[in-house]
Design a protein around this motif. Structure first.
Motif, PDB file in Angstrom:
ATOM      1  N   UNK A 150      -2.378 -23.889  -0.793  1.00  0.00           N
ATOM      2  CA  UNK A 150      -1.920 -23.327   0.478  1.00  0.00           C
ATOM      3  C   UNK A 150      -2.125 -21.808   0.515  1.00  0.00           C
ATOM      4  N   UNK A 151      -1.841 -21.154  -0.593  1.00  0.00           N
ATOM      5  CA  UNK A 151      -1.993 -19.700  -0.659  1.00  0.00           C
ATOM      6  C   UNK A 151      -3.441 -19.294  -0.473  1.00  0.00           C
ATOM      7  N   UNK A 152      -4.356 -20.064  -1.086  1.00  0.00           N
ATOM      8  CA  UNK A 152      -5.779 -19.747  -0.973  1.00  0.00           C
ATOM      9  C   UNK A 152      -6.261 -19.875   0.457  1.00  0.00           C
ATOM     10  N   UNK A 153      -5.767 -20.879   1.174  1.00  0.00           N
ATOM     11  CA  UNK A 153      -6.184 -21.096   2.567  1.00  0.00           C
ATOM     12  C   UNK A 153      -5.596 -20.021   3.476  1.00  0.00           C
ATOM     13  N   UNK A 154      -4.343 -19.696   3.260  1.00  0.00           N
ATOM     14  CA  UNK A 154      -3.653 -18.771   4.156  1.00  0.00           C
ATOM     15  C   UNK A 154      -4.014 -17.326   3.876  1.00  0.00           C
ATOM     16  N   UNK A 155      -4.257 -16.982   2.599  1.00  0.00           N
ATOM     17  CA  UNK A 155      -4.557 -15.609   2.245  1.00  0.00           C
ATOM     18  C   UNK A 155      -3.329 -14.729   2.305  1.00  0.00           C
ATOM     19  N   UNK A 156      -3.501 -13.438   2.011  1.00  0.00           N
ATOM     20  CA  UNK A 156      -2.395 -12.498   2.053  1.00  0.00           C
ATOM     21  C   UNK A 156      -1.583 -12.496   0.774  1.00  0.00           C
ATOM     22  N   UNK A 157      -0.345 -12.061   0.883  1.00  0.00           N
ATOM     23  CA  UNK A 157       0.531 -11.863  -0.256  1.00  0.00           C
ATOM     24  C   UNK A 157       1.475 -13.053  -0.420  1.00  0.00           C
ATOM     25  N   UNK A 158       1.469 -13.674  -1.604  1.00  0.00           N
ATOM     26  CA  UNK A 158       2.308 -14.829  -1.892  1.00  0.00           C
ATOM     27  C   UNK A 158       3.027 -14.628  -3.226  1.00  0.00           C
ATOM     28  N   UNK A 159       4.258 -15.136  -3.312  1.00  0.00           N
ATOM     29  CA  UNK A 159       4.990 -15.178  -4.570  1.00  0.00           C
ATOM     30  C   UNK A 159       5.474 -16.601  -4.802  1.00  0.00           C
ATOM     31  N   UNK A 160       5.111 -17.146  -5.957  1.00  0.00           N
ATOM     32  CA  UNK A 160       5.526 -18.501  -6.331  1.00  0.00           C
ATOM     33  C   UNK A 160       6.552 -18.385  -7.451  1.00  0.00           C
ATOM     34  N   UNK A 161       7.795 -18.704  -7.134  1.00  0.00           N
ATOM     35  CA  UNK A 161       8.868 -18.642  -8.126  1.00  0.00           C
ATOM     36  C   UNK A 161       8.897 -19.948  -8.919  1.00  0.00           C
ATOM     37  N   UNK A 162       8.889 -19.815 -10.256  1.00  0.00           N
ATOM     38  CA  UNK A 162       8.911 -20.979 -11.139  1.00  0.00           C
ATOM     39  C   UNK A 162      10.106 -20.855 -12.079  1.00  0.00           C
ATOM     40  N   UNK A 163      11.183 -21.603 -11.864  1.00  0.00           N
ATOM     41  CA  UNK A 163      12.284 -21.614 -12.834  1.00  0.00           C
ATOM     42  C   UNK A 163      11.752 -22.075 -14.187  1.00  0.00           C
ATOM     43  N   UNK A 164      12.001 -21.295 -15.236  1.00  0.00           N
ATOM     44  CA  UNK A 164      11.324 -21.512 -16.515  1.00  0.00           C
ATOM     45  C   UNK A 164      12.332 -21.699 -17.636  1.00  0.00           C
ATOM     46  N   UNK A 165      12.233 -22.806 -18.325  1.00  0.00           N
ATOM     47  CA  UNK A 165      13.110 -23.055 -19.468  1.00  0.00           C
ATOM     48  C   UNK A 165      12.654 -22.236 -20.665  1.00  0.00           C
ATOM     49  N   UNK A 166      13.620 -21.816 -21.488  1.00  0.00           N
ATOM     50  CA  UNK A 166      13.273 -21.080 -22.701  1.00  0.00           C
ATOM     51  C   UNK A 166      13.196 -22.001 -23.920  1.00  0.00           C
ATOM     52  N   UNK A 167      13.374 -23.297 -23.716  1.00  0.00           N
ATOM     53  CA  UNK A 167      13.236 -24.236 -24.825  1.00  0.00           C
ATOM     54  C   UNK A 167      11.807 -24.228 -25.357  1.00  0.00           C
ATOM     55  N   UNK A 168      11.657 -24.464 -26.645  1.00  0.00           N
ATOM     56  CA  UNK A 168      10.354 -24.379 -27.298  1.00  0.00           C
ATOM     57  C   UNK A 168       9.311 -25.286 -26.655  1.00  0.00           C
TER      58      UNK A 168
END
Length: 602
Positions: free
Chosen positions: A546-564
């Motif tokens: 979607x970001x590639x099609x729309x262009x402009x500025x995008x931020x994708x938030x990814x909740x990230x576990x710290x487990x190994x």
């Protein structure tokens, strides 16, 4: 008795003298500079006005970021330029100057300075000067840059009334030094010099002529080439290993790649060289760094190659780029190897040898093709997203794009995950730009500024993808205003765990980098961008599309576990190695298992 320039040399000579500001603008243009990054101020105001007709004078959110953008500019152009005001502006650039010094980048740090007629016993408000001092110190910035081993000078005004000043010639020497030696320089320019007449310069017809001033004075290239030919002809499975020096020497790099393709020679590069090669080329084995690597060509490099031709690697190897000193870098310890480091200016010695090799009698090798990993399904099963599958997901998404990404990873876990990304062809010559280590966090968005400007200059719509942790992002979020003004085509993958995780060794408050209520998607919206939340690989692929099609500025938030289990393989290996070096029993066992108990793992 004082006399004027007109009376001394005549009216005709005087009338052809340029003002220094115009001469500097013409000099920067001669060196291929089309823009400079900086922050305005009183002592630099005259210079900004003088340069504006010649180049774009672009703002940054702060001086340090201006310096980092100039570093990225120098990765892609003959020179990068940063411009600030006196001391309060130039001193914050020292971190960027240290990065340029470490990476061998030709960055010109220009600072306005007090006029020569202002220098007296009265303290200037920009001086680094305590109220208890017995003398004024106007050289604080000069001394700070010189302490880094950087050539730093203040331009000189008129010293005799009948002679024009030599500021333009002095500046030409400094710019030439930066260009030829790939080193940063610092130039302080007194503000009363800008509109003064300076000596006229006679520039060569083209920038490349400056490099011809010093020709190669070394002999024996024929003998070196003869030795390489002999070893290549005897080898069944040769390897060409390309060092990071070549990323700033695109002509030589192209010459080497052409030779490899003609002879069917597989080639690889170092971590610091990543992005200078199109990794989709069948001969390219990727970016290698010993046991820490995760690439398809690793087996050939470590177990098959029977001769290595190593070109353009660092004279003194760094621990980061040489498997962190773990002694697992197969190229470092290969028993049958020719090293041509490039000890002359602009690697002329390598270039001469390559010219001889091109015309030598070589037995062509069967065109090598390393088996690539099987192509995954276009719609793989969606799973929980983390650093462990971030690169593979992006690689899949990239296959569907009209143009591949230019990757800009931030220092931290994102950097180490990024070495598994497929860096492909690029409209500006580099598909991956990163600060490898020195300047720590806070460089990726200033780098994006310079990349976006470079793409706009070429009319390219190639997308930029930033990989960052939340800690690194929060160092530099104020640069988003510049990206908004640029209309940059940038997607930021924001890996969120609310802590500085890489290198975390306790629970002190210093490791906390976020508040749980902070909403980066609302922040990006404030800058005219679009926010996304992704928790699975499938969602990330959809958001990237979607970001590639729309262009402009995008931020994708990814909740990230710290487990190994959610960390990238390279990060897990690095953490295991750090524990091994620190004498942790579990890590010692895990490290030995990882290395297969090889004697080299010590």
């Amino acid at each position: 008795m004082a006399t004027s320039i007109e009376k001394n040399f005549g009216d005709e000579y005087f009338r052809q003298l340029p003002q220094f500001g115009d001469s500097l603008g013409e000099l920067l243009t001669f060196f291929g500079v089309k823009r400079t990054y900086g922050v305005g101020g009183d002592f630099v105001a005259n210079l900004i006005n003088a340069l504006e007709p010649h180049i774009d004078v672009l703002p940054s959110s702060n001086e340090m970021h201006a310096g980092f953008s100039a570093c990225a500019q120098a990765e892609l152009n003959p020179l990068g330029v940063c411009m600030t005001t006196y001391t309060v502006g130039s001193l914050p650039c020292v971190s960027a100057a240290a990065l340029a010094r470490t990476e061998g980048l030709p960055v010109v740090f220009i600072s306005g300075a007090p006029g020569e007629n202002e220098v007296n016993s009265h303290v200037l408000h920009h001086s680094v000067h305590p109220h208890t001092a017995w003398n004024t110190d106007l050289d604080a910035a000069l001394n700070a840059f010189q302490a880094l081993g950087i050539r730093a000078e203040r331009l000189q005004g008129q010293r005799q009334s009948g002679q024009p000043n030599i500021a333009a010639e002095q500046c030409l020497k400094l710019l030439t030094y930066a260009y030829l030696n790939r080193q940063p320089v610092f130039i302080e320019i007194p503000r009363d010099l800008i509109f003064q007449p300076t000596q006229s310069l006679c520039l060569p017809g083209h920038l490349t002529q400056l490099a011809k001033v010093q020709q190669l004075n070394l002999s024996g290239a024929e003998l070196i080439a003869q030795e390489i030919v002999t070893k290549l002809n005897k080898a069944d499975s040769p390897l060409v290993f390309l060092g990071e020096k070549l990323r700033l020497n695109t002509d030589l790099l192209a010459k080497i790649i052409t030779f490899c393709r003609k002879q069917g020679l597989p080639y690889a590069t170092s971590w610091f060289g990543k992005g200078m090669l199109d990794e989709s080329d069948p001969l390219c084995l990727g970016s290698y760094n010993g046991v820490f690597s995760e690439l398809d060509g690793q087996g050939y490099i470590e177990s098959v190659a029977d001769y290595v031709l190593e070109l353009g690697t660092a004279i003194s190897p760094s621990d980061t780029n040489n498997a962190f000193g773990s002694q697992t870098h197969a190229v470092d310890s290969h028993p049958n190897k020719t090293m041509l480091k490039g000890t002359s200016r602009w690697e002329q010695d390598i270039s001469v040898v390559m010219d001889i090799l091109q015309s030598s009698r070589l037995t062509p090798h069967k065109l090598f093709s390393e088996p690539k990993a099987g192509v995954e399904s276009p719609k793989p099963k969606s799973e929980m997203l983390g650093y462990h599958n971030l690169a593979s997901t992006i690689n899949l998404a990239q296959r569907e794009l009209a143009k591949p990404y230019i990757f800009v990873p931030e220092v931290g876990s994102a950097l180490f995950a990024s070495f598994e990304l497929d860096s492909l062809g690029c409209d500006i010559g580099r598909s991956y730009l990163a600060n490898p280590w020195y300047a720590a966090m806070g460089t990726s968005l200033p780098y994006v500024r310079a990349i976006a400007d470079q793409l706009a200059e070429t009319g390219s719509s190639q997308p930029i993808l930033v990989l960052t942790g939340d800690g690194g992002f929060n160092f530099q979020a104020n640069e988003l205003i510049s990206l908004q003004k640029q209309g940059a085509n940038v997607t930021i993958i924001y890996m969120r765990n609310n802590i500085f995780h890489l290198g975390k060794a306790g629970d002190a408050p210093v490791y906390a980098c976020n508040h749980k209520e902070f909403d980066p998607r609302l922040l990006i919206k404030a800058y005219g961008g679009y926010g996304h939340l992704c928790v699975t690989t499938g969602q990330l692929m959809d958001s990237l599309a979607q970001s590639a099609v729309r262009g402009g500025l995008h931020l994708i938030e990814v909740p990230t576990s710290i487990d190994s289990e959610y960390q990238s393989e390279i990060t897990k290996k690095l953490n295991t190695y750090i524990g091994f070096r620190n004498g942790v029993a579990e890590a010692i066992s895990a490290w030995n298992n990882l290395c297969g108990r090889r004697e080299s793992c010590h």
